[in-house]
Design a protein around this motif. Structure first.
Motif, PDB file in Angstrom:
ATOM      1  N   LEU A  39     -32.778  23.190  45.330  1.00 58.05           N
ATOM      2  CA  LEU A  39     -32.520  24.325  44.650  1.00 58.05           C
ATOM      3  C   LEU A  39     -33.652  24.631  43.552  1.00 58.05           C
ATOM      4  CD1 LEU A  39     -30.490  26.486  44.187  1.00 58.05           C
ATOM      5  CD2 LEU A  39     -29.181  24.848  42.617  1.00 58.05           C
ATOM      6  N   GLN A  40     -34.226  25.595  43.208  1.00 59.28           N
ATOM      7  CA  GLN A  40     -35.283  25.886  42.385  1.00 59.28           C
ATOM      8  C   GLN A  40     -34.742  26.132  41.066  1.00 59.28           C
ATOM      9  OE1 GLN A  40     -37.917  28.427  44.321  1.00 59.28           O
ATOM     10  NE2 GLN A  40     -38.306  27.025  45.851  1.00 59.28           N
ATOM     11  N   ASP A  41     -33.862  26.843  40.961  1.00 63.97           N
ATOM     12  CA  ASP A  41     -33.220  27.440  39.705  1.00 63.97           C
ATOM     13  C   ASP A  41     -31.933  26.814  39.537  1.00 63.97           C
ATOM     14  OD1 ASP A  41     -34.959  30.346  40.446  1.00 63.97           O
ATOM     15  OD2 ASP A  41     -35.811  28.835  39.226  1.00 63.97           O
ATOM     16  N   PRO A  42     -31.861  25.490  39.112  1.00 60.06           N
ATOM     17  CA  PRO A  42     -30.265  24.943  38.973  1.00 60.06           C
ATOM     18  C   PRO A  42     -29.535  25.587  37.803  1.00 60.06           C
ATOM     19  CG  PRO A  42     -31.939  23.187  38.324  1.00 60.06           C
ATOM     20  CD  PRO A  42     -32.839  24.692  38.895  1.00 60.06           C
ATOM     21  N   LEU A  43     -28.516  25.591  37.690  1.00 62.94           N
ATOM     22  CA  LEU A  43     -27.639  25.928  36.690  1.00 62.94           C
ATOM     23  C   LEU A  43     -28.029  24.983  35.452  1.00 62.94           C
ATOM     24  CD1 LEU A  43     -24.620  27.035  38.603  1.00 62.94           C
ATOM     25  CD2 LEU A  43     -26.133  28.679  37.875  1.00 62.94           C
ATOM     26  N   PRO A  44     -27.901  25.575  34.241  1.00 62.61           N
ATOM     27  CA  PRO A  44     -28.044  24.617  33.090  1.00 62.61           C
ATOM     28  C   PRO A  44     -27.015  23.600  32.988  1.00 62.61           C
ATOM     29  CG  PRO A  44     -27.318  26.541  32.483  1.00 62.61           C
ATOM     30  CD  PRO A  44     -27.568  26.875  33.961  1.00 62.61           C
ATOM     31  N   GLU A  45     -27.533  22.481  32.653  1.00 62.84           N
ATOM     32  CA  GLU A  45     -26.555  21.204  32.367  1.00 62.84           C
ATOM     33  C   GLU A  45     -26.325  21.051  30.930  1.00 62.84           C
ATOM     34  OE1 GLU A  45     -25.158  19.174  34.841  1.00 62.84           O
ATOM     35  OE2 GLU A  45     -26.488  20.348  36.424  1.00 62.84           O
ATOM     36  N   ALA A  52     -26.833  35.816  33.214  1.00 63.15           N
ATOM     37  CA  ALA A  52     -28.328  35.755  33.639  1.00 63.15           C
ATOM     38  C   ALA A  52     -28.646  34.515  34.634  1.00 63.15           C
ATOM     39  CB  ALA A  52     -28.998  35.816  32.367  1.00 63.15           C
ATOM     40  N   ASP A  53     -27.840  33.338  34.253  1.00 65.52           N
ATOM     41  CA  ASP A  53     -28.242  32.398  34.915  1.00 65.52           C
ATOM     42  C   ASP A  53     -27.771  32.355  36.786  1.00 65.52           C
ATOM     43  OD1 ASP A  53     -28.965  30.935  32.834  1.00 65.52           O
ATOM     44  OD2 ASP A  53     -26.921  30.143  32.132  1.00 65.52           O
ATOM     45  N   VAL A  54     -26.500  32.974  36.716  1.00 63.96           N
ATOM     46  CA  VAL A  54     -26.058  33.312  38.140  1.00 63.96           C
ATOM     47  C   VAL A  54     -27.060  34.360  38.956  1.00 63.96           C
ATOM     48  CG1 VAL A  54     -24.083  34.072  39.232  1.00 63.96           C
ATOM     49  CG2 VAL A  54     -23.565  32.738  37.487  1.00 63.96           C
ATOM     50  N   GLU A  55     -27.606  35.328  38.088  1.00 54.67           N
ATOM     51  CA  GLU A  55     -28.474  36.389  38.456  1.00 54.67           C
ATOM     52  C   GLU A  55     -29.705  35.946  39.004  1.00 54.67           C
ATOM     53  OE1 GLU A  55     -28.487  39.419  35.805  1.00 54.67           O
ATOM     54  OE2 GLU A  55     -26.519  40.107  36.073  1.00 54.67           O
ATOM     55  N   SER A  56     -29.958  35.127  38.286  1.00 53.73           N
ATOM     56  CA  SER A  56     -31.458  34.214  38.389  1.00 53.73           C
ATOM     57  C   SER A  56     -31.346  33.076  39.536  1.00 53.73           C
ATOM     58  CB  SER A  56     -32.103  34.101  37.236  1.00 53.73           C
ATOM     59  OG  SER A  56     -31.366  32.692  36.679  1.00 53.73           O
ATOM     60  N   LEU A  57     -30.285  32.818  39.957  1.00 57.42           N
ATOM     61  CA  LEU A  57     -29.949  31.588  40.769  1.00 57.42           C
ATOM     62  C   LEU A  57     -30.526  31.998  42.248  1.00 57.42           C
ATOM     63  CD1 LEU A  57     -28.736  28.791  40.990  1.00 57.42           C
ATOM     64  CD2 LEU A  57     -26.581  30.010  41.848  1.00 57.42           C
ATOM     65  N   ARG A  58     -31.464  31.207  43.023  1.00 56.23           N
ATOM     66  CA  ARG A  58     -31.932  31.533  44.118  1.00 56.23           C
ATOM     67  C   ARG A  58     -31.889  30.120  44.897  1.00 56.23           C
ATOM     68  NH1 ARG A  58     -30.945  35.639  42.449  1.00 56.23           N
ATOM     69  NH2 ARG A  58     -32.451  37.193  42.031  1.00 56.23           N
ATOM     70  N   PHE A  59     -31.359  30.333  46.326  1.00 57.96           N
ATOM     71  CA  PHE A  59     -31.206  29.185  47.107  1.00 57.96           C
ATOM     72  C   PHE A  59     -32.281  29.128  47.824  1.00 57.96           C
ATOM     73  CE2 PHE A  59     -26.736  30.096  46.033  1.00 57.96           C
ATOM     74  CZ  PHE A  59     -26.318  28.987  45.158  1.00 57.96           C
ATOM     75  N   PRO A  60     -32.792  28.173  48.202  1.00 59.22           N
ATOM     76  CA  PRO A  60     -33.994  27.940  49.395  1.00 59.22           C
ATOM     77  C   PRO A  60     -33.447  28.053  50.576  1.00 59.22           C
ATOM     78  CG  PRO A  60     -33.470  25.792  48.396  1.00 59.22           C
ATOM     79  CD  PRO A  60     -32.869  26.657  47.754  1.00 59.22           C
TER      80      PRO A  60
END
Length: 117
Positions: A39-45, A52-60
């Motif tokens: 996963l390139q754009d993981p959710l912030p820990e 915006a985090d969910v919108e930018s989430l991209r799965f390989p």
């Protein structure tokens, strides 16, 4: 005898086709091993997840779609945070309703007492 000759010719054709496929298809040799994509754009820990985090989430992409473990992890995290937020909202709404009821009782009490005098 004809059947034997047919089998020998068929075997020769199969051997020739396999040889051509192996020799002619591998110009640079076998494909190198590649590290699996993660996963390139993981959710912030370090903070709650935002829209915006969910919108930018991209799965390989994986051979058959997406990696199920990445999607399951992201959905599990989102579900946990949404449940936590729903519980917090319910607590705040309950506290607000209690505060409004207490304020309403305090406002009604003096007016009610004045009417009795």
């Amino acid at each position: 005898m004809v059947m034997f000759l047919f089998l020998v010719v068929a075997l020769a054709v199969v051997v020739a086709a396999v040889t051509l496929a192996v020799v002619g298809g591998g110009e640079s040799g076998p494909l190198p091993e590649v590290a699996p994509e993660r996963l390139q754009d993981p959710l912030p820990e370090d903070r709650p997840v935002r829209g915006a985090d969910v919108e930018s989430l991209r799965f390989p992409l994986a051979p058959r779609g997406y990696r199920m473990s990445d999607v399951d992890d992201a959905l599990g995290r989102l579900a946990a945070e949404l449940a936590e937020r729903d519980a917090r909202i319910a607590d705040l709404e309950s506290a607000l309703a209690g505060a409004r009821a207490a304020a309403h009782v305090r406002l009604d009490k003096p007016a009610h007492e004045e009417g009795q005098r």
